[in-house]
Design an enzyme around this catalytic site. Structure first.
Site, PDB file in Angstrom:
ATOM      1  CB  SER A 144      28.170 -18.349  -7.292  1.00  0.00           C
ATOM      2  OG  SER A 144      28.735 -19.543  -6.775  1.00  0.00           O
ATOM      3  CE1 TYR A 157      23.958 -20.655  -8.877  1.00  0.00           C
ATOM      4  CE2 TYR A 157      26.145 -21.550  -8.437  1.00  0.00           C
ATOM      5  CZ  TYR A 157      25.088 -20.739  -8.070  1.00  0.00           C
ATOM      6  OH  TYR A 157      25.143 -20.018  -6.906  1.00  0.00           O
TER       7      TYR A 157
END
Length: 268
Positions: A144, A157
């Site tokens: 990401s 995350y």
């Protein structure tokens, strides 16, 4: 100029394939002629995806919870029994987060790391002997942009996605001379259900869509751009909007400037 890879009849295994980015990647790989192995926890949802793909009879639904090592091993055995080889492994299954550090329990921290890091490490280590024996193949990690930036509400995350990025870098260095390629994809905001399933501090799904995700890149456009880059042999692939690409550029040129930008940005 490197020769573009051809996916015709190649076996591509995709985790998290029942929806979102995984589903879109499956669709694009099938369009490029690949035999696609779809993996997620819900068999019925996988079958819906499989029958929607071009040449559905070529593809295979293999149900598994990627955090369950025995299920992963069984899935791997099924793939080899049915297809005999694996040409691409796309580690896509993941879990996002929407919570401040102060509000995030340690159980939630560990849950995100288990899905976004440890499960991908285990699957890759499981499949790696096949790649080494074949002396060819590509292992792909969907990380990401958050792994490169680190923003509010996504600490766990970002950490997990950054961890898998660094692990992939080490893997690439170790297997490069044995015919195995390693690529990492860094999506920006892509319009999927990821924010519905993102965990709050107590480890429960957020249950609603983020504005940034809703206005993000179309999943099919993301998949088309990503598969094109992978077929070209790219190893570091950022796919997103202008804001995310700018952030990645600034993170390389001036980290301190990026930190100041992030502090002023509303990212939830």
């Amino acid at each position: 100029m490197a020769k573009r890879e051809n996916l015709e009849h190649k076996v591509v295994w995709i985790t998290g394939a029942s929806s979102g980015i995984g589903k879109a990647l499956a669709k694009e790989c099938a369009l490029q002629g690949a035999q696609v192995i779809l993996t997620a926890r819900r068999y019925e949802e996988l079958e819906k995806v499989r029958v929607s793909l071009l040449n559905p009879e070529r593809h295979l639904s293999v149900c598994a919870d990627i955090t369950n090592e025995s299920q992963v091993l069984h899935a791997y055995e099924q793939v080899l029994a049915r297809k005999g080889r694996i040409d691409w492994l796309i580690n896509n299954a993941g879990l996002s987060q929407r919570a401040l550090i102060a509000d995030t329990t340690m159980l939630t921290e560990r849950t995100i790391m288990e899905v976004d890091y440890f499960s991908q490490v285990f699957l890759t280590k499981t499949v790696l002997p096949t790649f080494l024996q074949q002396k060819h193949g590509r292992i792909i990690f969907v990380s990401s942009v958050a792994a490169l930036l680190g923003t509010q509400y996504r600490a766990s995350y970002s950490a997990a996605k950054s961890a898998i990025h660094m692990w992939a870098n080490s893997l690439r260095a170790e297997v490069a001379e044995q015919g195995v390629q390693v690529s990492v994809v860094f999506p920006g905001f892509v319009n999927t259900n990821v924010s519905f399933n993102a965990l709050n501090g107590e480890g429960k799904p957020q249950g609603h869509q983020d504005e940034a995700i809703e206005n993000g890149l179309d999943a099919d456009v993301f998949a088309k751009n990503t598969v094109k880059a992978l077929m070209a042999g790219d190893e570091y692939i950022v796919v997103g909007g202008a804001k995310e690409k700018l952030g990645v550029l600034v993170s390389r040129l001036s980290p301190s400037t990026l930190y100041k930008m992030i502090r002023k940005t509303k990212v939830k």
